[in-house]
Write a protein that holds these residues in place. Structure first.
Motif, PDB file in Angstrom:
ATOM      1  N   UNK A   1      44.743  46.047 -22.842  1.00 55.65           N
ATOM      2  CA  UNK A   1      44.127  47.367 -22.834  1.00 55.65           C
ATOM      3  C   UNK A   1      42.959  47.353 -23.812  1.00 55.65           C
ATOM      4  N   UNK A   2      41.785  47.709 -23.337  1.00 57.16           N
ATOM      5  CA  UNK A   2      40.640  47.758 -24.227  1.00 57.16           C
ATOM      6  C   UNK A   2      40.821  48.847 -25.273  1.00 57.16           C
ATOM      7  N   UNK A   3      40.275  48.602 -26.443  1.00 58.47           N
ATOM      8  CA  UNK A   3      40.462  49.510 -27.562  1.00 58.47           C
ATOM      9  C   UNK A   3      39.977  50.918 -27.250  1.00 58.47           C
ATOM     10  N   UNK A   4      38.835  51.020 -26.589  1.00 57.07           N
ATOM     11  CA  UNK A   4      38.268  52.326 -26.292  1.00 57.07           C
ATOM     12  C   UNK A   4      38.311  52.580 -24.789  1.00 57.07           C
ATOM     13  N   UNK A   5      38.549  53.826 -24.441  1.00 53.21           N
ATOM     14  CA  UNK A   5      38.622  54.201 -23.031  1.00 53.21           C
ATOM     15  C   UNK A   5      37.232  54.255 -22.426  1.00 53.21           C
ATOM     16  N   UNK A   6      37.125  54.020 -21.119  1.00 54.18           N
ATOM     17  CA  UNK A   6      35.828  54.213 -20.449  1.00 54.18           C
ATOM     18  C   UNK A   6      35.382  55.662 -20.577  1.00 54.18           C
ATOM     19  N   UNK A   7      34.098  55.885 -20.485  1.00 53.33           N
ATOM     20  CA  UNK A   7      33.584  57.244 -20.524  1.00 53.33           C
ATOM     21  C   UNK A   7      34.140  58.021 -19.326  1.00 53.33           C
ATOM     22  N   UNK A   8      34.614  59.243 -19.534  1.00 53.24           N
ATOM     23  CA  UNK A   8      35.141  60.022 -18.403  1.00 53.24           C
ATOM     24  C   UNK A   8      34.037  60.383 -17.416  1.00 53.24           C
ATOM     25  N   UNK A   9      34.456  60.534 -16.165  1.00 51.63           N
ATOM     26  CA  UNK A   9      33.526  60.925 -15.100  1.00 51.63           C
ATOM     27  C   UNK A   9      33.157  62.393 -15.269  1.00 51.63           C
ATOM     28  N   UNK A  10      31.912  62.667 -15.613  1.00 51.75           N
ATOM     29  CA  UNK A  10      31.454  64.041 -15.794  1.00 51.75           C
ATOM     30  C   UNK A  10      30.575  64.507 -14.631  1.00 51.75           C
ATOM     31  N   UNK A  11      30.534  63.747 -13.550  1.00 44.61           N
ATOM     32  CA  UNK A  11      29.761  64.174 -12.387  1.00 44.61           C
ATOM     33  C   UNK A  11      30.427  65.379 -11.748  1.00 44.61           C
ATOM     34  N   UNK A  12      29.639  66.391 -11.394  1.00 45.21           N
ATOM     35  CA  UNK A  12      30.170  67.602 -10.785  1.00 45.21           C
ATOM     36  C   UNK A  12      29.302  68.009  -9.601  1.00 45.21           C
ATOM     37  N   UNK A  13      29.960  68.429  -8.523  1.00 43.88           N
ATOM     38  CA  UNK A  13      29.249  68.884  -7.331  1.00 43.88           C
ATOM     39  C   UNK A  13      29.845  70.209  -6.889  1.00 43.88           C
ATOM     40  N   UNK A  14      29.089  70.958  -6.108  1.00 47.90           N
ATOM     41  CA  UNK A  14      29.550  72.216  -5.533  1.00 47.90           C
ATOM     42  C   UNK A  14      29.504  72.110  -4.017  1.00 47.90           C
TER      43      UNK A  14
ATOM     44  N   UNK B   1      34.829  70.019  -8.813  1.00 42.49           N
ATOM     45  CA  UNK B   1      34.833  68.819  -7.981  1.00 42.49           C
ATOM     46  C   UNK B   1      33.863  67.769  -8.535  1.00 42.49           C
ATOM     47  N   UNK B   2      34.254  66.516  -8.392  1.00 43.48           N
ATOM     48  CA  UNK B   2      33.347  65.426  -8.786  1.00 43.48           C
ATOM     49  C   UNK B   2      32.702  64.752  -7.578  1.00 43.48           C
ATOM     50  N   UNK B   3      33.182  65.087  -6.391  1.00 42.87           N
ATOM     51  CA  UNK B   3      32.553  64.670  -5.144  1.00 42.87           C
ATOM     52  C   UNK B   3      33.035  65.604  -4.057  1.00 42.87           C
ATOM     53  N   UNK B   4      32.473  65.487  -2.886  1.00 42.10           N
ATOM     54  CA  UNK B   4      32.758  66.444  -1.823  1.00 42.10           C
ATOM     55  C   UNK B   4      34.256  66.525  -1.537  1.00 42.10           C
ATOM     56  N   UNK B   5      34.764  67.775  -1.598  1.00 41.69           N
ATOM     57  CA  UNK B   5      36.158  68.055  -1.251  1.00 41.69           C
ATOM     58  C   UNK B   5      37.136  67.213  -2.063  1.00 41.69           C
ATOM     59  N   UNK B   6      36.866  67.068  -3.346  1.00 38.48           N
ATOM     60  CA  UNK B   6      37.713  66.258  -4.209  1.00 38.48           C
ATOM     61  C   UNK B   6      37.729  66.865  -5.602  1.00 38.48           C
ATOM     62  N   UNK B   7      38.875  67.444  -5.981  1.00 40.75           N
ATOM     63  CA  UNK B   7      39.009  68.032  -7.308  1.00 40.75           C
ATOM     64  C   UNK B   7      38.882  66.951  -8.372  1.00 40.75           C
ATOM     65  N   UNK B   8      38.116  67.264  -9.408  1.00 45.85           N
ATOM     66  CA  UNK B   8      37.841  66.298 -10.468  1.00 45.85           C
ATOM     67  C   UNK B   8      38.961  66.279 -11.500  1.00 45.85           C
ATOM     68  N   UNK B   9      39.205  65.109 -12.075  1.00 47.14           N
ATOM     69  CA  UNK B   9      40.079  65.005 -13.238  1.00 47.14           C
ATOM     70  C   UNK B   9      39.290  65.508 -14.445  1.00 47.14           C
ATOM     71  N   UNK B  10      39.823  66.503 -15.156  1.00 47.03           N
ATOM     72  CA  UNK B  10      39.050  67.115 -16.237  1.00 47.03           C
ATOM     73  C   UNK B  10      39.371  66.523 -17.609  1.00 47.03           C
ATOM     74  N   UNK B  11      40.593  65.998 -17.801  1.00 50.23           N
ATOM     75  CA  UNK B  11      40.954  65.300 -19.031  1.00 50.23           C
ATOM     76  C   UNK B  11      41.387  63.894 -18.654  1.00 50.23           C
ATOM     77  N   UNK B  12      40.628  62.902 -19.085  1.00 47.14           N
ATOM     78  CA  UNK B  12      40.913  61.529 -18.678  1.00 47.14           C
ATOM     79  C   UNK B  12      42.166  60.994 -19.371  1.00 47.14           C
ATOM     80  N   UNK B  13      42.731  59.946 -18.804  1.00 49.50           N
ATOM     81  CA  UNK B  13      43.871  59.245 -19.397  1.00 49.50           C
ATOM     82  C   UNK B  13      43.753  57.769 -19.077  1.00 49.50           C
ATOM     83  N   UNK B  14      44.435  56.933 -19.852  1.00 51.59           N
ATOM     84  CA  UNK B  14      44.339  55.478 -19.651  1.00 51.59           C
ATOM     85  C   UNK B  14      45.178  55.013 -18.468  1.00 51.59           C
TER      86      UNK B  14
END
Length: 513
Positions: A88-101, A273-286
């Motif tokens: 497991x890498x020490x630091x988590x990847x940057x969370x996906x902050x892309x948002x679409x409507x 949503x982070x892409x069409x018809x797909x609810x985004x994960x708002x708090x990331x986890x490993x």
């Protein structure tokens, strides 16, 4: 589903596929038998929404007399753990902050993304308590047991400025108020299925939310309620609890609702949503067992234009139903009405030696303070209480803990010494202040009583009334949760529950006298 398939199953229900370790270890305490007098409700066909899609019924019912109701197979699974080294890498990847409507079509039965999602009905969950009278089958399986090894790598998070030193605090007396009259429940009824296939919201085809749980709610701004769900699964998910066998696993998602007439159901207007018809994960986890399996929201609230989420970082789920281990309980914030979130590096309660008292927290603003009700990890802890000035929510040193009838400063071991708010254990708390009755309402899962119960008080520190049952597991055998809608009143209490066998969320209505 391994450990995850038992992580939140109600203690009154023994799943069809049992781990032997779950039976022999604390089985008597955590899995009390359903009362012998409990009788299933008469059989009824599953509900159908206005689009003709069949949903789920969380009520304990008799088997379909035609024999078409699927019965849970009687199988005892014996998992054999197999150690597995995982880097497991020490630091988590940057969370996906892309948002679409994505605008919903005028026809509520039309799919907004037919190229992304189909409308194939899932197999309904097996009937609780069903199965053949023959001897159970024993199935021996191997189960990976990760041993995480941290290695350099990942993207270090940007450092957050430390809160300013809090002024020296003194203990403030806060004895419990006199007890109020206990609430009386006139009736409790199921209003609607909120999520999943066949729901009025059609969350599967609109936002790829096929299976999910919780449904935490708070007023995010006037006329709008935010609704946050826990572990969420989309296309490819199979009915029967949470499961990571689908690639579309999100630890949490957020929706919004403006429905005022809750008697017609909890209607969701949209998800982030982070892409069409797909609810985004708002708090990331490993998403690594024994390191950080998932990140589960536990409550939400707003102070001004800023939104806050309390959450627990889950190290692993236990083979014992209703038990889990956390890394920490923390707070995240959002300044864009919940579209993107940031976890505070300072407002966190580490679970040192498994003794943390505020791992599963529920926070409620009232007056000049925000009150924090917390329990340890798992379902067998007592409730502790703290408060913080509303403009210092992210400053852990500004918190005061309720210890021996006083608000004491956040120094030393005061967090661990918080006086239990009520006798007995509680889990999955939901707290609401009802301005109409000038009463605090506390709803939680009581594993000993096998009920989701309600207590009331005139002050956060009590005195709290004795528990009154809202939901019995004899009627809803796989139910858990119990999260209050912020627009409830002293007479009409609306709250969400989750059902493990269908792994979706439902709105309930309790009429109080």
């Amino acid at each position: 589903m391994g450990i995850r398939s038992r992580r939140r199953s109600n203690h009154a229900e023994i799943p069809a596929a049992l781990s032997l370790s779950a039976v022999v270890t604390l089985g008597a305490m955590l899995l009390p038998a359903t009362p012998a007098a409990a009788a299933p409700h008469p059989w009824a066909p599953a509900p159908v929404n206005s689009c003709g899609e069949t949903g789920f019924d969380p009520v304990n019912r008799q088997a379909d007399p035609s024999g078409s109701t699927p019965q849970a197979p009687v199988t005892v699974k014996v998992p054999i753990p197999v150690p597995q080294i995982v880097t497991v890498q020490q630091f988590a990847p940057k969370p996906d902050q892309n948002r679409v409507d994505v605008d919903l079509p005028a026809d509520p039965c039309a799919s907004p993304c037919p190229d992304v999602r189909d409308t194939v009905a899932p197999t309904p969950p097996a009937a609780p308590g069903g199965g053949s009278a023959s001897l159970p089958q024993v199935e021996v399986t191997t189960e990976a047991e990760p041993i995480p090894v941290v290695v350099p790598g990942g993207e270090p998070p940007e450092p957050q400025p430390a809160p300013a030193d809090a002024p020296l605090q003194q203990a403030v007396p806060a004895p419990p108020a006199a007890a109020v009259a206990a609430p009386q429940v006139d009736s409790v009824e199921l209003v609607n299925q909120v999520t999943g296939h066949g729901s009025i919201n059609r969350t599967d085809t609109r936002w790829s939310v096929d299976g999910t749980d919780l449904g935490l709610m708070w007023e995010s701004k006037p006329g709008q309620v935010a609704v946050v769900f826990g572990d969420t699964f989309g296309k490819g998910w199979k009915v029967g609890g949470a499961g990571t066998d689908t690639q579309d696993w999100r630890s949490n998602v957020i929706a919004y609702s403006s429905t005022k007439d809750l008697s017609q159901g909890l209607v969701l207007d949209d998800f982030v949503q982070n892409k069409r018809c797909h609810a985004a994960e708002i708090l990331d986890s490993r998403k690594v067992k024994n390191f950080e399996t998932t990140t589960i929201p536990t409550s939400g609230f707003a102070v001004g234009d800023r939104q806050y989420l309390t959450y627990m970082s889950v190290n692993r789920w236990s083979k014992i139903p209703g038990m889990w281990w956390t890394n920490l309980g923390g707070i995240a914030w959002s300044d864009d009405n919940g579209r993107t979130w940031t976890k505070s590096q300072w407002a966190r309660w580490d679970n040192l030696f498994g003794l943390g008292r505020f791992q599963v927290a529920t926070m409620v603003p009232h007056g000049d303070y925000v009150y924090m009700f917390g329990t340890p990890n798992g379902r067998l802890g007592t409730i502790g209480l703290a408060r913080v000035p509303a403009d210092h929510v992210l400053d852990k040193s500004s918190y005061q803990y309720w210890v021996n009838d006083a608000w004491v400063p956040a120094d030393g071991a005061n967090e661990l010494l918080a006086t239990p708010l009520i006798s007995g254990t509680a889990s999955e708390l939901s707290v609401h202040f009802d301005a109409e009755s000038n009463r605090w309402q506390l709803v939680y899962l009581d594993t000993v009583r096998q009920q989701i119960v309600l207590r009331t008080a005139s002050d956060p520190q009590g005195t709290w009334t004795e528990p009154v049952a809202l939901i019995n597991t004899e009627d809803y055998p796989t139910a858990y949760g119990g999260f209050i809608h912020p627009w409830s009143t002293g007479k009409d209490l609306y709250f969400t529950i989750s059902a493990w066998n269908s792994y979706n969320v439902y709105l309930m209505h309790a009429k109080l006298k």
